[in-house]
Design a protein around this motif. Structure first.
Motif, PDB file in Angstrom:
ATOM      1  N   ASP A  31     -14.356   5.403   3.033  1.00 18.25           N
ATOM      2  CA  ASP A  31     -13.693   4.224   3.600  1.00 18.25           C
ATOM      3  C   ASP A  31     -14.053   4.050   5.076  1.00 18.25           C
ATOM      4  N   ILE A  32     -14.104   5.124   5.812  1.00 19.06           N
ATOM      5  CA  ILE A  32     -14.430   5.076   7.237  1.00 19.06           C
ATOM      6  C   ILE A  32     -15.861   4.560   7.433  1.00 19.06           C
ATOM      7  N   ILE A  33     -16.787   5.114   6.679  1.00 16.99           N
ATOM      8  CA  ILE A  33     -18.186   4.691   6.783  1.00 16.99           C
ATOM      9  C   ILE A  33     -18.326   3.227   6.369  1.00 16.99           C
ATOM     10  N   ALA A  34     -17.698   2.843   5.268  1.00 17.29           N
ATOM     11  CA  ALA A  34     -17.819   1.469   4.770  1.00 17.29           C
ATOM     12  C   ALA A  34     -17.263   0.454   5.763  1.00 17.29           C
ATOM     13  N   LYS A  35     -16.188   0.789   6.437  1.00 17.24           N
ATOM     14  CA  LYS A  35     -15.636  -0.125   7.462  1.00 17.24           C
ATOM     15  C   LYS A  35     -16.631  -0.321   8.600  1.00 17.24           C
ATOM     16  N   HIS A  36     -17.256   0.778   9.027  1.00 13.40           N
ATOM     17  CA  HIS A  36     -18.283   0.665  10.070  1.00 13.40           C
ATOM     18  C   HIS A  36     -19.476  -0.154   9.576  1.00 13.40           C
ATOM     19  N   GLU A  37     -19.850   0.053   8.337  1.00 11.65           N
ATOM     20  CA  GLU A  37     -20.987  -0.690   7.784  1.00 11.65           C
ATOM     21  C   GLU A  37     -20.696  -2.184   7.707  1.00 11.65           C
ATOM     22  N   ALA A  38     -19.501  -2.548   7.299  1.00 13.25           N
ATOM     23  CA  ALA A  38     -19.133  -3.973   7.235  1.00 13.25           C
ATOM     24  C   ALA A  38     -19.220  -4.605   8.620  1.00 13.25           C
ATOM     25  N   LYS A  39     -18.787  -3.881   9.642  1.00 12.88           N
ATOM     26  CA  LYS A  39     -18.883  -4.390  11.022  1.00 12.88           C
ATOM     27  C   LYS A  39     -20.343  -4.528  11.441  1.00 12.88           C
ATOM     28  N   TRP A  40     -21.177  -3.565  11.071  1.00 10.68           N
ATOM     29  CA  TRP A  40     -22.590  -3.609  11.429  1.00 10.68           C
ATOM     30  C   TRP A  40     -23.285  -4.791  10.761  1.00 10.68           C
ATOM     31  N   ILE A  41     -22.964  -5.036   9.513  1.00 12.92           N
ATOM     32  CA  ILE A  41     -23.609  -6.121   8.764  1.00 12.92           C
ATOM     33  C   ILE A  41     -23.374  -7.469   9.437  1.00 12.92           C
ATOM     34  N   VAL A  42     -22.215  -7.670  10.032  1.00 12.65           N
ATOM     35  CA  VAL A  42     -21.897  -8.944  10.694  1.00 12.65           C
ATOM     36  C   VAL A  42     -22.998  -9.333  11.685  1.00 12.65           C
ATOM     37  N   GLY A  43     -23.582  -8.376  12.359  1.00 12.96           N
ATOM     38  CA  GLY A  43     -24.624  -8.651  13.342  1.00 12.96           C
ATOM     39  C   GLY A  43     -26.020  -8.774  12.776  1.00 12.96           C
ATOM     40  N   GLN A  44     -26.169  -8.667  11.472  1.00 15.35           N
ATOM     41  CA  GLN A  44     -27.487  -8.720  10.843  1.00 15.35           C
ATOM     42  C   GLN A  44     -27.716 -10.080  10.179  1.00 15.35           C
ATOM     43  N   THR A  45     -28.923 -10.610  10.324  1.00 15.17           N
ATOM     44  CA  THR A  45     -29.254 -11.840   9.596  1.00 15.17           C
ATOM     45  C   THR A  45     -29.885 -11.507   8.253  1.00 15.17           C
ATOM     46  N   THR A  46     -30.529 -10.339   8.172  1.00 18.40           N
ATOM     47  CA  THR A  46     -31.179  -9.912   6.939  1.00 18.40           C
ATOM     48  C   THR A  46     -30.915  -8.430   6.730  1.00 18.40           C
ATOM     49  N   LEU A  47     -30.660  -8.056   5.492  1.00 19.30           N
ATOM     50  CA  LEU A  47     -30.522  -6.641   5.136  1.00 19.30           C
ATOM     51  C   LEU A  47     -31.802  -6.228   4.420  1.00 19.30           C
ATOM     52  N   TYR A  48     -32.489  -5.273   4.991  1.00 18.71           N
ATOM     53  CA  TYR A  48     -33.796  -4.866   4.483  1.00 18.71           C
ATOM     54  C   TYR A  48     -33.690  -3.696   3.518  1.00 18.71           C
ATOM     55  N   GLY A  49     -34.795  -3.441   2.862  1.00 14.31           N
ATOM     56  CA  GLY A  49     -34.880  -2.311   1.956  1.00 14.31           C
ATOM     57  C   GLY A  49     -33.960  -2.477   0.770  1.00 14.31           C
ATOM     58  N   LEU A  50     -33.315  -1.429   0.416  1.00 13.08           N
ATOM     59  CA  LEU A  50     -32.446  -1.418  -0.762  1.00 13.08           C
ATOM     60  C   LEU A  50     -30.981  -1.362  -0.365  1.00 13.08           C
ATOM     61  N   TYR A  51     -30.642  -1.929   0.788  1.00 10.85           N
ATOM     62  CA  TYR A  51     -29.272  -1.827   1.282  1.00 10.85           C
ATOM     63  C   TYR A  51     -28.253  -2.321   0.262  1.00 10.85           C
ATOM     64  N   ASP A  52     -28.477  -3.530  -0.267  1.00 10.02           N
ATOM     65  CA  ASP A  52     -27.517  -4.096  -1.213  1.00 10.02           C
ATOM     66  C   ASP A  52     -27.407  -3.244  -2.469  1.00 10.02           C
ATOM     67  N   GLU A  53     -28.526  -2.689  -2.919  1.00 10.93           N
ATOM     68  CA  GLU A  53     -28.505  -1.848  -4.121  1.00 10.93           C
ATOM     69  C   GLU A  53     -27.750  -0.544  -3.865  1.00 10.93           C
ATOM     70  N   ARG A  54     -27.952   0.053  -2.702  1.00 14.03           N
ATOM     71  CA  ARG A  54     -27.268   1.295  -2.357  1.00 14.03           C
ATOM     72  C   ARG A  54     -25.769   1.074  -2.156  1.00 14.03           C
ATOM     73  N   SER A  55     -25.399  -0.134  -1.804  1.00 12.93           N
ATOM     74  CA  SER A  55     -23.979  -0.426  -1.580  1.00 12.93           C
ATOM     75  C   SER A  55     -23.175  -0.467  -2.876  1.00 12.93           C
ATOM     76  N   ILE A  56     -23.831  -0.689  -3.999  1.00 12.95           N
ATOM     77  CA  ILE A  56     -23.128  -0.817  -5.282  1.00 12.95           C
ATOM     78  C   ILE A  56     -22.268   0.415  -5.575  1.00 12.95           C
ATOM     79  N   ALA A  57     -22.882   1.586  -5.481  1.00  6.81           N
ATOM     80  CA  ALA A  57     -22.141   2.818  -5.789  1.00  6.81           C
ATOM     81  C   ALA A  57     -20.991   3.035  -4.810  1.00  6.81           C
ATOM     82  N   VAL A  58     -21.180   2.647  -3.553  1.00  5.42           N
ATOM     83  CA  VAL A  58     -20.115   2.789  -2.554  1.00  5.42           C
ATOM     84  C   VAL A  58     -18.951   1.873  -2.902  1.00  5.42           C
TER      85      VAL A  58
END
Length: 195
Positions: A31-58
């Motif tokens: 939960d702690i990591i995911a909250k930080h990740e959600a905040k980080w994503i706000v500043g991104q225009t594009t998510l590269y690599g397999l970010y969205d795929e790796r997020s599924i399990a989380v």
């Protein structure tokens, strides 16, 4: 322990690694990591690599572990759409002396088919863990995408009979189409689970 600096890194591989770590942790730590990740994503225009795929399990782990709100906030940022960057002069044209605004296709941080894959994977779990919040998040994203598509034309016609002639059709893998499908699938899943 993770250094707080890793959360502000602009290296997408670091953030994919954080997701891989989160999957292996108990839900309260993920939960702690995911909250930080959600905040980080706000500043991104594009998510590269397999970010969205790796997020599924989380997302699934968080939802199953009692942290559906955090799971949804991560999904919310990944599937967000925005208007494409363009010059305002390109948006309005004059045809036979009358101003006309063309429709605009929304853009996202990930490709439409990545949103479709993400939502197919997480909807069954989120429709049980947070049915109302899931449907609210998806309808908000769809409303935003339609508003972008409308491009301030000032009428109530969204032309959805053109870009989505039937609710059950899956014509094109564009942002409008995948968000309609996500709303439809979430509503069906919620009804089928009895929520």
């Amino acid at each position: 322990a993770l250094d707080a600096k890793c959360y502000s890194s602009n290296n997408h591989t670091v953030h994919q690694t954080l997701l891989e770590i989160a999957v292996e942790l108990p839900a309260e730590l993920a939960d702690i990591i995911a909250k930080h990740e959600a905040k980080w994503i706000v500043g991104q225009t594009t998510l590269y690599g397999l970010y969205d795929e790796r997020s599924i399990a989380v997302v699934i782990s968080l939802a199953n572990g009692g942290y559906a709100k955090t799971a949804l906030s991560l999904v919310d940022e990944i599937i967000d759409v925005r208007a494409p960057a363009s010059d305002e002069d390109e948006l309005e044209h004059t045809i036979d002396g009358h101003p006309y605004r063309f429709s605009v296709d929304p853009v996202g941080r990930v490709a439409p088919w990545d949103i479709a894959r993400l939502m197919r994977a997480v909807t069954p779990v989120l429709s049980v863990a947070a049915p109302t919040e899931l449907l609210s998040t998806l309808t908000r994203k769809l409303t935003k995408a339609i508003s972008i598509h409308d491009n301030k034309r000032g009428n109530t016609e969204d032309y959805s009979t053109i870009w989505r002639p039937r609710i059950d059709s899956e014509r094109f893998p564009d942002y409008l189409g995948v968000l309609v499908t996500a709303v439809k699938d979430a509503a069906l899943a919620i009804v089928l689970t009895g929520e």
